[in-house]
Every structure is written in C-alpha cells, then in structure tokens.
Design an enzyme around this catalytic site. Sequence first.
Site, PDB file in Angstrom:
ATOM      1  N   SER A   1      -9.697 -17.163   9.040  1.00  0.00           N
ATOM      2  CA  SER A   1     -10.033 -18.571   8.814  1.00  0.00           C
ATOM      3  C   SER A   1     -11.169 -18.671   7.810  1.00  0.00           C
ATOM      4  CB  SER A   1     -10.468 -19.217  10.127  1.00  0.00           C
ATOM      5  OG  SER A   1     -11.186 -20.401   9.844  1.00  0.00           O
ATOM      6  N   HIS A  35      -5.935 -18.665   6.644  1.00  0.00           N
ATOM      7  CA  HIS A  35      -5.919 -19.845   7.528  1.00  0.00           C
ATOM      8  C   HIS A  35      -6.952 -20.839   7.001  1.00  0.00           C
ATOM      9  CE1 HIS A  35      -5.189 -21.884  11.397  1.00  0.00           C
ATOM     10  NE2 HIS A  35      -6.491 -22.071  11.477  1.00  0.00           N
ATOM     11  N   ASP A  90      -8.702 -24.274   7.494  1.00  0.00           N
ATOM     12  CA  ASP A  90      -9.016 -25.283   8.512  1.00  0.00           C
ATOM     13  C   ASP A  90      -9.510 -26.580   7.869  1.00  0.00           C
ATOM     14  OD1 ASP A  90      -8.541 -24.104  11.117  1.00  0.00           O
ATOM     15  OD2 ASP A  90     -10.162 -22.699  10.618  1.00  0.00           O
ATOM     16  N   MET A 130     -10.869 -30.391   8.607  1.00  0.00           N
ATOM     17  CA  MET A 130     -11.470 -31.243   9.649  1.00  0.00           C
ATOM     18  C   MET A 130     -11.989 -32.530   9.031  1.00  0.00           C
ATOM     19  SD  MET A 130     -13.647 -28.272  11.470  1.00  0.00           S
ATOM     20  CE  MET A 130     -12.854 -26.881  12.272  1.00  0.00           C
ATOM     21  N   HIS A 184      -4.215 -25.679   8.572  1.00  0.00           N
ATOM     22  CA  HIS A 184      -4.332 -26.241   9.927  1.00  0.00           C
ATOM     23  C   HIS A 184      -5.026 -27.597   9.809  1.00  0.00           C
ATOM     24  CE1 HIS A 184      -6.391 -25.761  14.160  1.00  0.00           C
ATOM     25  NE2 HIS A 184      -5.581 -26.792  14.101  1.00  0.00           N
ATOM     26  N   MET A 203      -6.624 -30.800  11.123  1.00  0.00           N
ATOM     27  CA  MET A 203      -7.268 -31.455  12.275  1.00  0.00           C
ATOM     28  C   MET A 203      -7.764 -32.795  11.774  1.00  0.00           C
ATOM     29  SD  MET A 203      -9.216 -28.038  13.606  1.00  0.00           S
ATOM     30  CE  MET A 203      -9.047 -27.219  12.017  1.00  0.00           C
ATOM     31  N   MET A 221      -4.313 -23.318  20.580  1.00  0.00           N
ATOM     32  CA  MET A 221      -5.764 -23.294  20.381  1.00  0.00           C
ATOM     33  C   MET A 221      -6.416 -22.637  21.594  1.00  0.00           C
ATOM     34  SD  MET A 221      -6.393 -24.645  17.432  1.00  0.00           S
ATOM     35  CE  MET A 221      -8.178 -24.530  17.588  1.00  0.00           C
ATOM     36  N   GLY A 224     -12.639 -27.917  16.105  1.00  0.00           N
ATOM     37  CA  GLY A 224     -13.788 -28.582  15.483  1.00  0.00           C
ATOM     38  C   GLY A 224     -14.842 -27.631  14.953  1.00  0.00           C
ATOM     39  N   ASP A 278      -5.613 -19.251  17.974  1.00  0.00           N
ATOM     40  CA  ASP A 278      -6.729 -19.644  17.093  1.00  0.00           C
ATOM     41  C   ASP A 278      -7.950 -20.027  17.915  1.00  0.00           C
ATOM     42  OD1 ASP A 278      -8.354 -20.641  15.087  1.00  0.00           O
ATOM     43  OD2 ASP A 278      -7.059 -22.343  14.580  1.00  0.00           O
ATOM     44  N   GLY A 279      -9.023 -19.275  17.725  1.00  0.00           N
ATOM     45  CA  GLY A 279     -10.299 -19.615  18.343  1.00  0.00           C
ATOM     46  C   GLY A 279     -10.875 -18.482  19.166  1.00  0.00           C
TER      47      GLY A 279
HETATM   48  C1  DX5 Z   1     -11.371 -24.300  15.139  1.00  0.00           C
HETATM   49  C2  DX5 Z   1     -10.582 -23.712  13.989  1.00  0.00           C
HETATM   50  C3  DX5 Z   1     -10.512 -22.213  14.027  1.00  0.00           C
HETATM   51  C4  DX5 Z   1     -11.828 -21.520  13.942  1.00  0.00           C
HETATM   52  C5  DX5 Z   1     -11.680 -20.051  14.126  1.00  0.00           C
HETATM   53  O1  DX5 Z   1     -11.272 -25.686  15.096  1.00  0.00           O
HETATM   54  O2  DX5 Z   1      -9.258 -24.195  14.002  1.00  0.00           O
HETATM   55  O3  DX5 Z   1      -9.623 -21.737  13.048  1.00  0.00           O
HETATM   56  O4  DX5 Z   1     -12.507 -21.796  12.773  1.00  0.00           O
HETATM   57  O5  DX5 Z   1     -12.937 -19.486  14.041  1.00  0.00           O
HETATM   58  P1  DX5 Z   1     -13.454 -18.378  15.040  1.00  0.00           P
HETATM   59  O6  DX5 Z   1     -12.556 -17.201  14.887  1.00  0.00           O
HETATM   60  O7  DX5 Z   1     -14.833 -18.133  14.588  1.00  0.00           O
HETATM   61  O8  DX5 Z   1     -13.376 -18.943  16.452  1.00  0.00           O
HETATM   62 ZN    ZN Z   2      -7.666 -23.271  12.782  1.00  0.00          ZN
END
Ligand code: DX5
Ligand code: ZN
Length: 223
Positions: free
Chosen positions: A8, A33, A35, A37, A67, A69, A138, A143, A176-177
Amino acid sequence: MDPWITPSILAADFSRLGDEVRTVLAAGADAIHFDVMDNHYVPNLSVGPLVLASLRKAGITACVDVHLMVKPVDRLVEDFLNAGADYVSVHPETTEHLHRTLSMIRARGAKAGLVFNPGTPMEILEEVIDCVDLILIMSVNPGFGGQKFIESSLSKLARAREIIDHTGLPIRLQIDGGIKIDNIAAAASAGADTFVAGTAIFASDDYAKTISAMREKIKQTGD
Ligand code: DX5
Ligand code: ZN
C-alpha cells in the site's frame, strides 16, 4: 491463484512516490495497492487520480489496484479508470447501485473489487458475485495505515474463501490492514491469496527482504 503481495502506497514517502513505487516493484511486489480516502466516507484524506496518472506518465506500467474509500464513488471510478487503474475496488456502502458500479468497471476492461469492512455483513456478495474479480476483506476499519489486525477477519476470510470455491469463479481474495510477516501465514491459511501491506513493507529497511520473508511464510502454509 498465485499469491500476490500488494504494497500500500499509503505508507510510502510521498515526496518521492515514483521512486518508492519503482523500488518496491523491483523488490518483488506483484501489484501496487493505491488507497484513496476522502475525509467523508473515512476520516482521512489521501490522493486522487492525478497522482495515478502521473505515475503512469512516469512510465510505471505495473498492475495498480485502486481501493476507493470515497462516497459517492461512481465519478471517481471513472476518473481512476481514465488514470490507468487495473483493479478498482469499492465498498458497498458507497454506491446506491452496486451492480451498476461493478459492471461499469468491467465494461471499461478493468477488474472489479468488492470490499467488506469488519462490520459489514457479506450477504450482498451472493447477489453480485458474478460481477467481481476480487473480494477484499478489511482487517482494520478503513481510514488509516499502521493499525492493529482485527482477528475476527480470519473467519470472514474463511467464509469468503468457501463462497469463492463454491462458485468456482477466478476471484482473488485480498486481505488489507495490519498485515505483517508474523500474521501473513494466518491470513493465507484462512484463504487469502492477495495481501496488502503498507507499514510492514515501507517502514522496513529492506523491502525485498520483507517481501521475500512474507512470501516464504505464505509458501509454508501450502507445504
Ligand atoms: C486502510 C487501508 C490499508 C492500509 C494498510 O484504510 O485500506 O490499505 O493503508 O496499511 P497497513 O499495512 O499499515 O495496515
Ligand atoms: Zn487499502
């Protein structure tokens, strides 16, 4: 399906994002990946389609898994497809017409992903499973990067794995996470084949060493 490790970028150094992406790809990442937001659907703000477009312009041709969000999501789906996304994943809470959103992604030749938060039931999956190429479970509330892995996501992964196997469709199962070297095997055993890791990779001293340690842990679950 071949296991994929998808770092990510949220945990990368944004002041030199192009180099970070090139380095992590050279270190063995299978896809990036990305992300996104919006400070509305999730309480944080990250990057938009312009950033993906400039990575593409800088010659990065690797698979990019976006991804989203964001709510509402449809406009940004379009923008990210135009910017060069290979996979676009959406949360069911972010669209009024999930089937339409997923179909729109596929109609543009990209792969469609459906994301389940820790508190989101999976019933809806049955209705749209023919329209998805990837299911993302997730293992933190979305976030922020760097959060702790929520253990109950392992049983959710196992349920998703059962559903995928039952359909026989070629669907990736992503987690993920909070994924690290020491818990990636548990996710693999529960059925994941696609692993997002942000902090665990970008905060490590040696991306290649971390990625190969992760691969080794995944491999051991199949031995
Ligand atoms: C959370 C994201 C993840 C996150 C993963 O909202 O979708 O992709 O950034 O990061 P780590 O691996 O640090 O939990
Ligand atoms: Zn993600």
